[in-house]
Design a protein around this motif. Structure first.
Motif, PDB file in Angstrom:
ATOM      1  N   LEU A 199       0.878  -1.165   0.000  1.00 60.57           N
ATOM      2  CA  LEU A 199       0.000   0.000   0.000  1.00 60.57           C
ATOM      3  C   LEU A 199       0.915   1.215   0.000  1.00 60.57           C
ATOM      4  O   LEU A 199       1.581   1.489   1.005  1.00 60.57           O
ATOM      5  CB  LEU A 199      -0.913   0.012   1.224  1.00 60.57           C
ATOM      6  N   GLY A 200       0.988   1.899  -1.127  1.00 57.01           N
ATOM      7  CA  GLY A 200       1.919   3.018  -1.231  1.00 57.01           C
ATOM      8  C   GLY A 200       3.341   2.524  -1.032  1.00 57.01           C
ATOM      9  O   GLY A 200       3.781   1.576  -1.681  1.00 57.01           O
ATOM     10  N   VAL A 247       2.952 -14.639  11.738  1.00 57.25           N
ATOM     11  CA  VAL A 247       3.813 -13.473  11.947  1.00 57.25           C
ATOM     12  C   VAL A 247       3.705 -12.538  10.744  1.00 57.25           C
ATOM     13  O   VAL A 247       3.662 -12.983   9.597  1.00 57.25           O
ATOM     14  CB  VAL A 247       5.282 -13.896  12.155  1.00 57.25           C
ATOM     15  N   SER A 248       3.654 -11.238  11.037  1.00 54.29           N
ATOM     16  CA  SER A 248       3.643 -10.221   9.985  1.00 54.29           C
ATOM     17  C   SER A 248       4.823  -9.278  10.183  1.00 54.29           C
ATOM     18  O   SER A 248       5.177  -8.947  11.315  1.00 54.29           O
ATOM     19  CB  SER A 248       2.353  -9.403  10.026  1.00 54.29           C
ATOM     20  N   GLU A 249       5.395  -8.848   9.079  1.00 50.74           N
ATOM     21  CA  GLU A 249       6.451  -7.840   9.087  1.00 50.74           C
ATOM     22  C   GLU A 249       5.985  -6.687   8.209  1.00 50.74           C
ATOM     23  O   GLU A 249       5.357  -6.910   7.168  1.00 50.74           O
ATOM     24  CB  GLU A 249       7.753  -8.415   8.529  1.00 50.74           C
ATOM     25  N   LEU A 250       6.315  -5.469   8.618  1.00 57.41           N
ATOM     26  CA  LEU A 250       5.907  -4.276   7.870  1.00 57.41           C
ATOM     27  C   LEU A 250       7.143  -3.428   7.586  1.00 57.41           C
ATOM     28  O   LEU A 250       7.941  -3.162   8.495  1.00 57.41           O
ATOM     29  CB  LEU A 250       4.902  -3.463   8.687  1.00 57.41           C
ATOM     30  N   TYR A 251       7.268  -3.005   6.333  1.00 58.17           N
ATOM     31  CA  TYR A 251       8.421  -2.192   5.940  1.00 58.17           C
ATOM     32  C   TYR A 251       7.968  -0.969   5.166  1.00 58.17           C
ATOM     33  O   TYR A 251       7.000  -1.024   4.408  1.00 58.17           O
ATOM     34  CB  TYR A 251       9.380  -3.014   5.066  1.00 58.17           C
ATOM     35  N   ASP A 252       8.696   0.134   5.352  1.00 55.23           N
ATOM     36  CA  ASP A 252       8.523   1.346   4.561  1.00 55.23           C
ATOM     37  C   ASP A 252       9.598   1.305   3.482  1.00 55.23           C
ATOM     38  O   ASP A 252      10.778   1.557   3.760  1.00 55.23           O
ATOM     39  CB  ASP A 252       8.673   2.587   5.444  1.00 55.23           C
ATOM     40  N   LEU A 253       9.215   0.961   2.269  1.00 50.05           N
ATOM     41  CA  LEU A 253      10.188   0.750   1.203  1.00 50.05           C
ATOM     42  C   LEU A 253      10.882   2.032   0.755  1.00 50.05           C
ATOM     43  O   LEU A 253      11.983   1.976   0.215  1.00 50.05           O
ATOM     44  CB  LEU A 253       9.519   0.065   0.013  1.00 50.05           C
ATOM     45  N   GLU A 288      -1.910  -0.430  13.491  1.00 48.93           N
ATOM     46  CA  GLU A 288      -3.127  -0.109  12.744  1.00 48.93           C
ATOM     47  C   GLU A 288      -2.938  -0.346  11.248  1.00 48.93           C
ATOM     48  O   GLU A 288      -3.848  -0.795  10.561  1.00 48.93           O
ATOM     49  CB  GLU A 288      -3.576   1.327  13.028  1.00 48.93           C
ATOM     50  N   LEU A 289      -1.739  -0.081  10.762  1.00 50.28           N
ATOM     51  CA  LEU A 289      -1.448  -0.314   9.350  1.00 50.28           C
ATOM     52  C   LEU A 289      -1.320  -1.816   9.074  1.00 50.28           C
ATOM     53  O   LEU A 289      -1.783  -2.298   8.040  1.00 50.28           O
ATOM     54  CB  LEU A 289      -0.172   0.427   8.952  1.00 50.28           C
ATOM     55  N   VAL A 290      -0.744  -2.554  10.001  1.00 54.82           N
ATOM     56  CA  VAL A 290      -0.670  -4.011   9.871  1.00 54.82           C
ATOM     57  C   VAL A 290      -2.081  -4.588   9.773  1.00 54.82           C
ATOM     58  O   VAL A 290      -2.373  -5.404   8.891  1.00 54.82           O
ATOM     59  CB  VAL A 290       0.107  -4.645  11.045  1.00 54.82           C
ATOM     60  N   THR A 291      -2.971  -4.144  10.638  1.00 59.61           N
ATOM     61  CA  THR A 291      -4.357  -4.632  10.626  1.00 59.61           C
ATOM     62  C   THR A 291      -5.033  -4.317   9.299  1.00 59.61           C
ATOM     63  O   THR A 291      -5.690  -5.186   8.698  1.00 59.61           O
ATOM     64  CB  THR A 291      -5.154  -4.016  11.791  1.00 59.61           C
ATOM     65  N   ALA A 292      -4.877  -3.107   8.809  1.00 56.13           N
ATOM     66  CA  ALA A 292      -5.499  -2.712   7.540  1.00 56.13           C
ATOM     67  C   ALA A 292      -4.951  -3.537   6.379  1.00 56.13           C
ATOM     68  O   ALA A 292      -5.714  -3.983   5.511  1.00 56.13           O
ATOM     69  CB  ALA A 292      -5.271  -1.229   7.285  1.00 56.13           C
TER      70      ALA A 292
END
Length: 75
Positions: A17-18, A34-40, A56-60
């Motif tokens: 997302l973006g 498990v979830s990982e979130l990165y700002d590319l 909140e962004l992980v949930t979305a």
């Protein structure tokens, strides 16, 4: 057993997302769910996991991923 016909027991999914990318693991002994979130944009090498800082962004993104994985409704 032929891996082409056996049911999947592990999977890795990704959704963007973006500038954000979520990676979600299913079925791995040490990382099931498990979830990982990165700002590319600021972290193109995916070294800083932001999942705890941005729940909140992980949930979305997980909701977006789950809806994409559902088979379409039959007419």
């Amino acid at each position: 057993e032929n891996a082409k016909t056996a049911p999947l027991t592990t999977a890795t999914f990704a959704v963007r997302l973006g500038d954000y990318k979520l990676i979600h693991y299913i079925g791995y002994p040490q990382a099931d769910g498990v979830s990982e979130l990165y700002d590319l944009r600021s972290d193109p090498e995916e070294l800083r996991d932001l999942s705890r800082a941005r729940p909140e962004l992980v949930t979305a993104l997980l909701q977006r991923l789950q809806s994409a994985r559902k088979p379409p409704a039959l007419p």
